[in-house]
Write a protein that holds these residues in place. Sequence first.
Motif, short mmCIF file in Angstrom:
data_model
loop_
_atom_site.label_atom_id
_atom_site.label_comp_id
_atom_site.label_asym_id
_atom_site.label_seq_id
_atom_site.Cartn_x
_atom_site.Cartn_y
_atom_site.Cartn_z
N GLU A 1 -7.77 -0.32 -5.27
CA GLU A 1 -8.04 1.11 -5.11
C GLU A 1 -7.16 1.93 -6.05
O GLU A 1 -7.63 2.90 -6.66
CB GLU A 1 -7.78 1.52 -3.65
CG GLU A 1 -8.76 0.93 -2.66
CD GLU A 1 -8.44 1.33 -1.23
OE1 GLU A 1 -7.54 2.18 -1.07
OE2 GLU A 1 -9.08 0.81 -0.31
N TYR A 2 -5.89 1.55 -6.14
CA TYR A 2 -4.98 2.27 -7.04
C TYR A 2 -5.46 2.17 -8.49
O TYR A 2 -5.54 3.17 -9.21
CB TYR A 2 -3.57 1.71 -6.91
CG TYR A 2 -2.64 2.11 -8.02
CD1 TYR A 2 -1.98 3.33 -8.00
CD2 TYR A 2 -2.44 1.28 -9.13
CE1 TYR A 2 -1.14 3.72 -9.03
CE2 TYR A 2 -1.61 1.66 -10.16
CZ TYR A 2 -0.95 2.88 -10.11
OH TYR A 2 -0.14 3.26 -11.14
N SER B 1 -5.82 -7.93 -4.28
CA SER B 1 -5.16 -7.01 -3.34
C SER B 1 -6.01 -5.75 -3.20
O SER B 1 -6.18 -5.00 -4.17
CB SER B 1 -3.76 -6.64 -3.85
OG SER B 1 -3.26 -5.51 -3.18
N ALA C 1 0.82 -1.21 0.00
CA ALA C 1 0.00 0.00 0.00
C ALA C 1 0.86 1.27 0.00
O ALA C 1 0.54 2.24 -0.68
CB ALA C 1 -0.93 -0.01 1.21
N SER D 1 -5.46 -2.82 -1.77
CA SER D 1 -4.74 -1.57 -2.07
C SER D 1 -4.50 -1.43 -3.57
O SER D 1 -4.60 -0.32 -4.13
CB SER D 1 -3.41 -1.54 -1.33
OG SER D 1 -2.60 -2.65 -1.66
N THR D 2 -4.21 -2.56 -4.26
CA THR D 2 -4.02 -2.50 -5.71
C THR D 2 -5.33 -2.19 -6.41
O THR D 2 -5.36 -1.43 -7.39
CB THR D 2 -3.44 -3.82 -6.23
OG1 THR D 2 -2.25 -4.13 -5.50
CG2 THR D 2 -3.10 -3.73 -7.70
N LEU E 1 2.09 2.14 -3.47
CA LEU E 1 1.02 2.65 -4.32
C LEU E 1 0.64 4.07 -3.95
O LEU E 1 0.35 4.89 -4.83
CB LEU E 1 -0.20 1.73 -4.21
CG LEU E 1 -0.01 0.32 -4.78
CD1 LEU E 1 -1.18 -0.57 -4.39
CD2 LEU E 1 0.13 0.35 -6.29
N GLU E 2 0.66 4.39 -2.66
CA GLU E 2 0.34 5.75 -2.22
C GLU E 2 1.35 6.75 -2.75
O GLU E 2 1.00 7.88 -3.10
CB GLU E 2 0.29 5.81 -0.69
CG GLU E 2 -0.92 5.08 -0.10
CD GLU E 2 -0.85 5.00 1.41
OE1 GLU E 2 0.14 5.54 1.98
OE2 GLU E 2 -1.75 4.42 2.03
#
Length: 354
Positions: free
Chosen positions: A198-199, A193, A162, A195-196, A165-166
């Motif tokens: 969301e990205y 994933s 995460a 976080s992936t 990615l942020e």
Amino acid sequence: MGTAPAPGVSDGESDLADDELRVYQHLLEQGPQSSAALAGALGTTEDRAEVLAGGLLRRCLAALDPDAAGPRWRAVSPYTAAAELLGPEEHVLHRRLEDLARVRQRLSALIPLYEESSRRSTDSGAIEVVTSRDRVMLLIGDAAARCTEEVLTVQPGGGRPAGHLERALPRDLDLLRRGVRLHTLYQHTARYSPSTQEYVQAVVAAGGEVRTLGELFHKMLVFDGSTAFLPVWDNPDAAVVLREPSAVAYLRSVFAHAWDLAEPFAASYSAATALQLHTSLAGSLASGMKDEVIARRLGMSLRTCRRHVAELMAELGAESRFQAGYLLALRTHAQDAAVPAPPDAPPSRSGPGG
């Protein structure tokens, strides 16, 4: 007149509280007021009125004028406040930006000389190994800032952390806002994933494209078809920076081939994706790979890999890993043979013995 506050109010301090906004509006409507008059109009104490007016004074939105009857507060135009509060800092920042622009211009004047030298010799920097992670990130940031056409990214190994990615998202969104094409390849396992997901949702909404493939080659980042960043096999903090045109063009062709085979990113497996994963898993089992190697190759955790292997063996009724790979290969071959030829397929030209 009261002494103006020193410039440099931070962003948070520039926000007016509701009571301070009421004081400012009252001064605009009624003109200069004493602390006592402000207190009466606001229904508060004189001390509280002076605290609120003092907040406006710090933001250059009020001034304190002395007169015979006592000090009086008056409103100051936001235009004047902005000039007093931000003018000195803006001047310093403008001078700094001019200095940076001159340095960049002087360094950019050396680019033709560098590129000509690169064409004459591969030892001149067309291939550079950078061992400092901070410098690698600095070079990537500079390449992104100068990028005008296209960024190609390969990120194997399942979902990305995460934190990574942020840090990448603002840079990638800025590229897309500037009209740069962004194509990213993940492995199928990245679909699970959070976080992936969301990205990818944010990047796709801004115009980027993300696809997944069962197996991928090593991590890669290519800017404008001119600069590529590749991993160093024994140092995760280092990178190979490649600027040789023919080599970068070859990497772009490898990416294009993988891109054509990949599927658009989704938050789950399609039937075709699941079959591809099973096929890759079967091939790995049949070749005798260890679970650790299979997990790394398919971009999944060791625990997930072992669960897939157990499920596959149970589904096939296999008693050994090798047998599971063999049985799945037979099933896949039978499915391919059962698919009818397309209506416009040309007739076979082979004779009876062909």
